[in-house]
Design a protein around this motif. Structure first.
Motif, PDB file in Angstrom:
ATOM      1  N   ILE A 215      10.398 -10.237  60.752  1.00  0.00           N
ATOM      2  CA  ILE A 215      11.467 -10.335  61.216  1.00  0.00           C
ATOM      3  C   ILE A 215      12.756  -9.242  61.765  1.00  0.00           C
ATOM      4  N   ALA A 216      12.911  -9.004  59.895  1.00  0.00           N
ATOM      5  CA  ALA A 216      13.642  -7.590  60.101  1.00  0.00           C
ATOM      6  C   ALA A 216      12.819  -6.231  60.358  1.00  0.00           C
ATOM      7  N   GLN A 217      11.624  -6.207  59.817  1.00  0.00           N
ATOM      8  CA  GLN A 217      11.337  -4.163  60.270  1.00  0.00           C
ATOM      9  C   GLN A 217      11.226  -4.532  61.730  1.00  0.00           C
ATOM     10  N   ARG A 218      10.944  -5.580  62.477  1.00  0.00           N
ATOM     11  CA  ARG A 218      10.480  -5.953  63.674  1.00  0.00           C
ATOM     12  C   ARG A 218      11.472  -5.137  64.755  1.00  0.00           C
ATOM     13  N   LEU A 219      13.046  -5.473  64.266  1.00  0.00           N
ATOM     14  CA  LEU A 219      14.118  -5.518  64.373  1.00  0.00           C
ATOM     15  C   LEU A 219      14.302  -4.168  64.132  1.00  0.00           C
ATOM     16  N   LYS A 220      13.963  -3.453  63.237  1.00  0.00           N
ATOM     17  CA  LYS A 220      14.029  -1.812  63.039  1.00  0.00           C
ATOM     18  C   LYS A 220      13.596  -1.107  64.119  1.00  0.00           C
ATOM     19  N   VAL A 221      11.811  -1.156  63.985  1.00  0.00           N
ATOM     20  CA  VAL A 221      11.527  -0.550  64.871  1.00  0.00           C
ATOM     21  C   VAL A 221      11.593  -0.588  66.346  1.00  0.00           C
ATOM     22  N   SER A 222      12.300  -1.522  66.681  1.00  0.00           N
ATOM     23  CA  SER A 222      12.214  -2.096  68.213  1.00  0.00           C
ATOM     24  C   SER A 222      13.826  -1.059  68.777  1.00  0.00           C
ATOM     25  N   PHE A 223      14.808  -1.000  67.014  1.00  0.00           N
ATOM     26  CA  PHE A 223      16.260  -0.223  67.389  1.00  0.00           C
ATOM     27  C   PHE A 223      16.250   0.899  66.837  1.00  0.00           C
ATOM     28  N   ASP A 224      15.212   1.333  65.963  1.00  0.00           N
ATOM     29  CA  ASP A 224      15.081   2.705  65.697  1.00  0.00           C
ATOM     30  C   ASP A 224      13.865   3.425  65.031  1.00  0.00           C
ATOM     31  N   PRO A 225      12.884   3.883  65.684  1.00  0.00           N
ATOM     32  CA  PRO A 225      11.550   3.269  66.282  1.00  0.00           C
ATOM     33  C   PRO A 225      11.019   4.517  65.100  1.00  0.00           C
ATOM     34  N   ASP A 226      12.118   5.538  65.074  1.00  0.00           N
ATOM     35  CA  ASP A 226      11.922   6.144  64.019  1.00  0.00           C
ATOM     36  C   ASP A 226      12.236   6.738  62.588  1.00  0.00           C
ATOM     37  N   GLY A 227      12.863   5.496  62.212  1.00  0.00           N
ATOM     38  CA  GLY A 227      13.399   5.189  60.881  1.00  0.00           C
ATOM     39  C   GLY A 227      14.423   6.305  60.353  1.00  0.00           C
ATOM     40  N   ILE A 228      14.997   6.700  61.642  1.00  0.00           N
ATOM     41  CA  ILE A 228      16.511   7.565  61.311  1.00  0.00           C
ATOM     42  C   ILE A 228      17.314   7.246  60.752  1.00  0.00           C
ATOM     43  N   PHE A 229      17.935   6.020  60.265  1.00  0.00           N
ATOM     44  CA  PHE A 229      19.443   5.835  60.000  1.00  0.00           C
ATOM     45  C   PHE A 229      18.951   5.140  58.379  1.00  0.00           C
ATOM     46  N   ASN A 230      20.165   5.724  57.904  1.00  0.00           N
ATOM     47  CA  ASN A 230      20.301   4.753  56.208  1.00  0.00           C
ATOM     48  C   ASN A 230      18.359   5.211  55.461  1.00  0.00           C
ATOM     49  N   PRO A 231      18.127   5.444  55.812  1.00  0.00           N
ATOM     50  CA  PRO A 231      17.262   6.002  54.275  1.00  0.00           C
ATOM     51  C   PRO A 231      17.496   4.955  53.862  1.00  0.00           C
ATOM     52  N   GLY A 232      15.807   4.785  52.670  1.00  0.00           N
ATOM     53  CA  GLY A 232      16.252   3.619  51.085  1.00  0.00           C
ATOM     54  C   GLY A 232      16.676   2.491  51.592  1.00  0.00           C
ATOM     55  N   VAL A 233      17.455   1.936  52.956  1.00  0.00           N
ATOM     56  CA  VAL A 233      18.046   0.937  53.301  1.00  0.00           C
ATOM     57  C   VAL A 233      17.605  -0.552  53.627  1.00  0.00           C
ATOM     58  N   SER A 234      16.724  -1.423  53.455  1.00  0.00           N
ATOM     59  CA  SER A 234      16.137  -2.743  54.577  1.00  0.00           C
ATOM     60  C   SER A 234      17.068  -3.336  55.502  1.00  0.00           C
ATOM     61  N   PRO A 235      17.120  -3.325  56.398  1.00  0.00           N
ATOM     62  CA  PRO A 235      17.846  -4.534  56.922  1.00  0.00           C
ATOM     63  C   PRO A 235      18.096  -5.754  56.378  1.00  0.00           C
ATOM     64  N   TYR A 236      19.220  -6.768  56.291  1.00  0.00           N
ATOM     65  CA  TYR A 236      18.946  -7.697  55.686  1.00  0.00           C
ATOM     66  C   TYR A 236      18.513  -7.823  54.247  1.00  0.00           C
ATOM     67  N   ALA A 237      17.645  -7.208  53.454  1.00  0.00           N
ATOM     68  CA  ALA A 237      17.281  -7.537  52.281  1.00  0.00           C
ATOM     69  C   ALA A 237      18.124  -8.393  51.337  1.00  0.00           C
TER      70      ALA A 237
END
Length: 393
Positions: free
Chosen positions: A366-388
């Protein structure tokens, strides 16, 4: 307001440009929480231009501020009206040489709460609405300034603990509370097992418990270390006074000086108590374990500090003990994460926000799908996983 509008426009342009180049951006407020982040190469996107109190309605217990506003400024404005942020966000002013004061945006993004978390709730429980710029450069609005305005998914609260991976927060509306009329801190000399059992008994009673901290106190090197339980009460004066009498009748203890107690709770909030200052061995890092409040004393050979009525356990241990610590936390129904290496250490400990293997694969998807929805190109804060690490917030 015009300056914030310009700062929003500038930030949107930078995000669009980064997307076009295929480069990453690391969102940064005051830098007080830099120690939480993994060491990665990325351009910095500052939030300090997004500062200011945009609206404040003391009678409605709502304040709206720019994400770059410092916690110090916001808390001073609230204090003038006898109000405060009940979840006591940490400031971490000590964390980095040259760091600026902690900001509201960083507070929400990291989702970390202070000593009163167990009784008043977390950061996310006080976020009414916010605005953010997503990975496409779009400035979006979620939620509002009152709870009933939220319909459908409460997206604004998703940003608490997302570590800036979903977008750049530009402004936040927060629920605030009046300062309690009375406060008292009681101290008891108890073993950890006895302290946990007593806290469970007190939690089942109508007492104005607000915060707790158990620690092996070795602050006085010339005397024997003591196992001490500190309990803070907040509420109506009659309720606090009655609770003090009842609790001191249950267990022998004493009431602390109010000024000293306030200082100590601030140190606890910012991980500056003596326990946090120096590891027990040179190769140790600070671990943060989130477990049920009913969890017993953990079978680990490391000194601990216990908060949140038993729900938060801190300990210094080597990185090599990760498997054992994680297994013990999991058996208790909780999680364990590295919080930080000692200041000045060259240890390669990952930051608290570093991407880690989540305990719940479904939540990770679910967290990864949220990431793709808000930041599809993975621009923000590389190396960090939301809600890990969100279980610990």
């Amino acid at each position: 307001m015009a300056s914030i509008d310009q700062a929003v426009a500038d930030a949107s342009a930078r995000i669009v440009a980064a997307r076009g180049r295929g480069t990453s951006l690391r969102i940064r407020g005051g830098g007080s929480k830099d120690f939480l982040w993994p060491a990665v190469q990325a351009d910095t996107l500052e939030t300090r231009g997004l500062a200011g109190i945009l609206s404040y309605e003391p009678s409605e217990l709502v304040v709206t501020v720019g994400a770059g506003t410092t916690l110090t400024e916001l808390e001073a404005v609230l204090a003038e009206k006898g109000q405060y942020l009940a979840f006591e966000p940490p400031h971490f002013a000590w964390s980095q040489p040259g760091a600026s004061p902690a900001t509201v945006g960083g507070m929400v993004a990291c989702g970390l709460s202070g000593p009163s978390r167990a009784n008043v709730g977390a950061v996310r429980d006080y976020v009414l609405g916010l605005k953010l710029i997503n990975g496409l450069g779009q400035h979006l609005t979620f939620g509002g300034q009152v709870m009933k305005n939220v319909a459908g998914y409460d997206v604004s609260r998703l940003m608490a603990g997302a570590f800036g991976t979903l977008g750049l927060i530009t402004e936040v509306s927060l629920k605030v509370l009046p300062l309690a009329p009375a406060e008292a801190t009681l101290v008891f000399e108890l073993s950890q097992a006895a302290a946990l059992a007593q806290l469970q008994r007190w939690s089942a009673l109508p007492l104005p418990l607000n915060a707790s901290c158990w620690v092996l106190d070795s602050a006085h090197p010339n005397s024997q270390a003591k196992e001490l339980l500190f309990v803070r009460l907040r509420g109506a004066k009659a309720a606090v006074d009655a609770a003090c009498l009842r609790m001191l009748a249950d267990v022998h203890g004493h009431r602390m000086d109010s000024a000293q107690a306030a200082t100590d709770w601030t140190l606890c909030r910012d991980q500056q108590l003596p326990f946090f200052q120096k590891p027990h061995a040179p190769d140790c890092v600070l671990w943060r374990l989130s477990v049920p409040q009913t969890a017993p004393v953990l079978d680990l050979p490391f000194a601990q500090l216990v908060e949140w009525h038993g729900g938060l356990r801190w300990l210094w241990a080597p990185l090599g003990a990760q498997a054992a610590i994680a297994a013990v936390a999991l058996s208790a129904g909780g999680t364990a994460q590295v919080f930080m290496a000692p200041l000045g250490s060259t240890d390669s400990a990952p930051g608290f926000a570093a991407m880690q293997s989540p305990n719940n694969p479904a939540a990770a998807r679910i967290a990864q799908r949220l990431k793709v929805s808000f930041d599809p190109d993975g621009i923000f804060n590389p190396g960090v996983s939301p809600y890990a690490n969100h279980a610990c917030a």
